[in-house]
Design a protein around this motif. Structure first.
Motif, PDB file in Angstrom:
ATOM      1  N   GLY A   1      99.239  35.696  35.387  1.00  0.00           N
ATOM      2  CA  GLY A   1      98.000  36.265  34.852  1.00  0.00           C
ATOM      3  C   GLY A   1      96.836  36.093  35.811  1.00  0.00           C
ATOM      4  N   TRP A   2      96.702  34.891  36.386  1.00  0.00           N
ATOM      5  CA  TRP A   2      95.628  34.645  37.352  1.00  0.00           C
ATOM      6  C   TRP A   2      95.806  35.486  38.609  1.00  0.00           C
ATOM      7  CZ3 TRP A   2      91.304  33.011  35.776  1.00  0.00           C
ATOM      8  CH2 TRP A   2      91.194  32.003  34.807  1.00  0.00           C
ATOM      9  N   LEU A   3      97.039  35.553  39.113  1.00  0.00           N
ATOM     10  CA  LEU A   3      97.300  36.320  40.335  1.00  0.00           C
ATOM     11  C   LEU A   3      96.991  37.798  40.143  1.00  0.00           C
ATOM     12  CD1 LEU A   3     100.588  34.552  41.428  1.00  0.00           C
ATOM     13  CD2 LEU A   3      98.471  34.637  42.766  1.00  0.00           C
TER      14      LEU A   3
ATOM     15  N   ILE B   1      93.743  42.511  40.902  1.00  0.00           N
ATOM     16  CA  ILE B   1      92.982  43.679  40.418  1.00  0.00           C
ATOM     17  C   ILE B   1      91.551  43.621  40.935  1.00  0.00           C
ATOM     18  CG2 ILE B   1      91.958  44.755  38.364  1.00  0.00           C
ATOM     19  CD1 ILE B   1      94.562  43.931  36.850  1.00  0.00           C
ATOM     20  N   LEU B   2      90.934  42.449  40.793  1.00  0.00           N
ATOM     21  CA  LEU B   2      89.543  42.315  41.224  1.00  0.00           C
ATOM     22  C   LEU B   2      89.386  42.543  42.725  1.00  0.00           C
ATOM     23  CD1 LEU B   2      88.435  39.262  39.047  1.00  0.00           C
ATOM     24  CD2 LEU B   2      87.782  41.673  38.743  1.00  0.00           C
ATOM     25  N   VAL B   3      90.291  41.973  43.519  1.00  0.00           N
ATOM     26  CA  VAL B   3      90.155  42.088  44.969  1.00  0.00           C
ATOM     27  C   VAL B   3      90.653  43.441  45.469  1.00  0.00           C
ATOM     28  CG1 VAL B   3      90.842  41.101  47.196  1.00  0.00           C
ATOM     29  CG2 VAL B   3      90.255  39.590  45.298  1.00  0.00           C
ATOM     30  N   PHE B   4      91.836  43.871  45.025  1.00  0.00           N
ATOM     31  CA  PHE B   4      92.392  45.138  45.511  1.00  0.00           C
ATOM     32  C   PHE B   4      91.555  46.315  45.021  1.00  0.00           C
ATOM     33  CE2 PHE B   4      95.062  48.878  45.396  1.00  0.00           C
ATOM     34  CZ  PHE B   4      95.712  48.845  46.617  1.00  0.00           C
ATOM     35  N   SER B   5      91.537  46.506  43.712  1.00  0.00           N
ATOM     36  CA  SER B   5      90.796  47.650  43.173  1.00  0.00           C
ATOM     37  C   SER B   5      89.299  47.484  43.387  1.00  0.00           C
ATOM     38  CB  SER B   5      91.112  47.841  41.686  1.00  0.00           C
ATOM     39  OG  SER B   5      92.463  48.216  41.517  1.00  0.00           O
ATOM     40  N   GLY B   6      88.801  46.271  43.198  1.00  0.00           N
ATOM     41  CA  GLY B   6      87.370  46.026  43.357  1.00  0.00           C
ATOM     42  C   GLY B   6      86.876  46.351  44.752  1.00  0.00           C
ATOM     43  N   SER B   7      87.635  45.955  45.778  1.00  0.00           N
ATOM     44  CA  SER B   7      87.205  46.262  47.149  1.00  0.00           C
ATOM     45  C   SER B   7      87.230  47.766  47.403  1.00  0.00           C
ATOM     46  CB  SER B   7      88.066  45.518  48.165  1.00  0.00           C
ATOM     47  OG  SER B   7      89.410  45.956  48.127  1.00  0.00           O
TER      48      SER B   7
ATOM     49  N   VAL C   1      89.646  43.701  53.222  1.00  0.00           N
ATOM     50  CA  VAL C   1      89.799  42.749  52.123  1.00  0.00           C
ATOM     51  C   VAL C   1      90.899  43.210  51.156  1.00  0.00           C
ATOM     52  CG1 VAL C   1      88.588  41.740  50.134  1.00  0.00           C
ATOM     53  CG2 VAL C   1      87.390  42.047  52.312  1.00  0.00           C
ATOM     54  N   THR C   2      91.077  44.512  51.051  1.00  0.00           N
ATOM     55  CA  THR C   2      92.011  45.096  50.084  1.00  0.00           C
ATOM     56  C   THR C   2      93.418  44.501  50.162  1.00  0.00           C
ATOM     57  OG1 THR C   2      90.699  47.131  50.146  1.00  0.00           O
ATOM     58  CG2 THR C   2      92.899  47.286  49.188  1.00  0.00           C
ATOM     59  N   PRO C   3      94.004  44.309  51.352  1.00  0.00           N
ATOM     60  CA  PRO C   3      95.366  43.753  51.410  1.00  0.00           C
ATOM     61  C   PRO C   3      95.486  42.359  50.795  1.00  0.00           C
ATOM     62  CG  PRO C   3      94.807  44.780  53.494  1.00  0.00           C
ATOM     63  CD  PRO C   3      93.548  44.743  52.681  1.00  0.00           C
ATOM     64  N   ILE C   4      94.421  41.598  50.792  1.00  0.00           N
ATOM     65  CA  ILE C   4      94.473  40.275  50.148  1.00  0.00           C
ATOM     66  C   ILE C   4      94.784  40.445  48.665  1.00  0.00           C
ATOM     67  CG2 ILE C   4      93.137  38.207  49.549  1.00  0.00           C
ATOM     68  CD1 ILE C   4      91.553  38.738  52.213  1.00  0.00           C
TER      69      ILE C   4
ATOM     70  N   LEU D   1      98.881  40.582  44.087  1.00  0.00           N
ATOM     71  CA  LEU D   1      99.691  41.370  43.152  1.00  0.00           C
ATOM     72  C   LEU D   1     101.184  41.166  43.417  1.00  0.00           C
ATOM     73  CD1 LEU D   1      97.584  44.671  43.187  1.00  0.00           C
ATOM     74  CD2 LEU D   1      97.586  42.908  41.407  1.00  0.00           C
ATOM     75  N   ILE D   2     101.558  41.198  44.679  1.00  0.00           N
ATOM     76  CA  ILE D   2     102.969  41.014  45.047  1.00  0.00           C
ATOM     77  C   ILE D   2     103.465  39.627  44.646  1.00  0.00           C
ATOM     78  CG2 ILE D   2     104.554  40.790  47.011  1.00  0.00           C
ATOM     79  CD1 ILE D   2     102.770  42.991  48.385  1.00  0.00           C
ATOM     80  N   ILE D   3     102.687  38.607  44.921  1.00  0.00           N
ATOM     81  CA  ILE D   3     103.098  37.243  44.550  1.00  0.00           C
ATOM     82  C   ILE D   3     103.293  37.148  43.037  1.00  0.00           C
ATOM     83  CG2 ILE D   3     102.413  34.807  44.500  1.00  0.00           C
ATOM     84  CD1 ILE D   3     100.962  35.340  47.188  1.00  0.00           C
ATOM     85  N   GLY D   4     102.427  37.801  42.283  1.00  0.00           N
ATOM     86  CA  GLY D   4     102.598  37.820  40.829  1.00  0.00           C
ATOM     87  C   GLY D   4     103.930  38.430  40.414  1.00  0.00           C
ATOM     88  N   TRP D   5     104.299  39.520  41.069  1.00  0.00           N
ATOM     89  CA  TRP D   5     105.587  40.149  40.747  1.00  0.00           C
ATOM     90  C   TRP D   5     106.759  39.248  41.117  1.00  0.00           C
ATOM     91  CZ3 TRP D   5     105.981  43.881  37.435  1.00  0.00           C
ATOM     92  CH2 TRP D   5     104.931  44.769  37.245  1.00  0.00           C
ATOM     93  N   VAL D   6     106.654  38.579  42.248  1.00  0.00           N
ATOM     94  CA  VAL D   6     107.722  37.657  42.664  1.00  0.00           C
ATOM     95  C   VAL D   6     107.859  36.523  41.648  1.00  0.00           C
ATOM     96  CG1 VAL D   6     108.420  35.976  44.429  1.00  0.00           C
ATOM     97  CG2 VAL D   6     107.577  38.245  45.113  1.00  0.00           C
ATOM     98  N   LEU D   7     106.723  35.964  41.205  1.00  0.00           N
ATOM     99  CA  LEU D   7     106.780  34.896  40.197  1.00  0.00           C
ATOM    100  C   LEU D   7     107.338  35.401  38.868  1.00  0.00           C
ATOM    101  CD1 LEU D   7     103.573  32.737  40.721  1.00  0.00           C
ATOM    102  CD2 LEU D   7     105.936  32.194  41.303  1.00  0.00           C
ATOM    103  N   LEU D   8     107.076  36.661  38.544  1.00  0.00           N
ATOM    104  CA  LEU D   8     107.673  37.221  37.326  1.00  0.00           C
ATOM    105  C   LEU D   8     109.195  37.265  37.467  1.00  0.00           C
ATOM    106  CD1 LEU D   8     107.389  38.468  34.526  1.00  0.00           C
ATOM    107  CD2 LEU D   8     107.087  40.696  35.650  1.00  0.00           C
TER     108      LEU D   8
END
Length: 126
Positions: free
Chosen positions: A75-77, A82-88, A103-106, A111-118
């Protein structure tokens, strides 16, 4: 992060996604097209929605299976992503500050790390 907070954030990001998408398609379309940034704006909205729906699913999973590892972290990731990718990308579209593209790739990595943890959480399901 709790299931309740994840679901609340999904609701907020969903409402913002609809609002920004409609605002971009109608009120800002001419400005975004003139600046050559309509595709960038649409990418920001699309990724926000993908991960809003994913947050919603993880929030429900958290309610049903609170013992699964990493759900709060996911959830945090995804929130950060969302904030960093879409926000930037939104800021780039509105301000024209090209350095925001760096900044967008950060956000994408979050997002990718979140999917891996899922995937890890699902693999640990009995």
């Amino acid at each position: 992060m709790t299931a309740r907070l994840i679901l609340l954030l999904a609701a907020v990001f969903g409402a913002l996604g609809v609002s920004l998408g409609a605002f971009g398609a109608h009120a800002l379309r001419a400005h975004l097209e003139a600046a050559g940034r309509l595709d960038t704006f649409e990418t920001a909205v699309r990724y926000q929605f993908y991960h809003t729906l994913a947050l919603l699913a993880v929030g429900v999973l958290y309610l049903l299976r609170p013992e699964l590892p990493h759900l709060g972290t996911i959830g945090w990731l995804w929130t950060g992503g969302i904030l960093v990718f879409s926000g930037s990308l939104y800021l780039l579209c509105f301000t024209g500050l090209r350095w925001l593209g760096a900044v967008t790739p950060i956000g994408g990595v979050l997002l990718i790390i979140g999917w891996v943890l899922l995937a890890v959480a699902v693999m640990r399901m009995p």
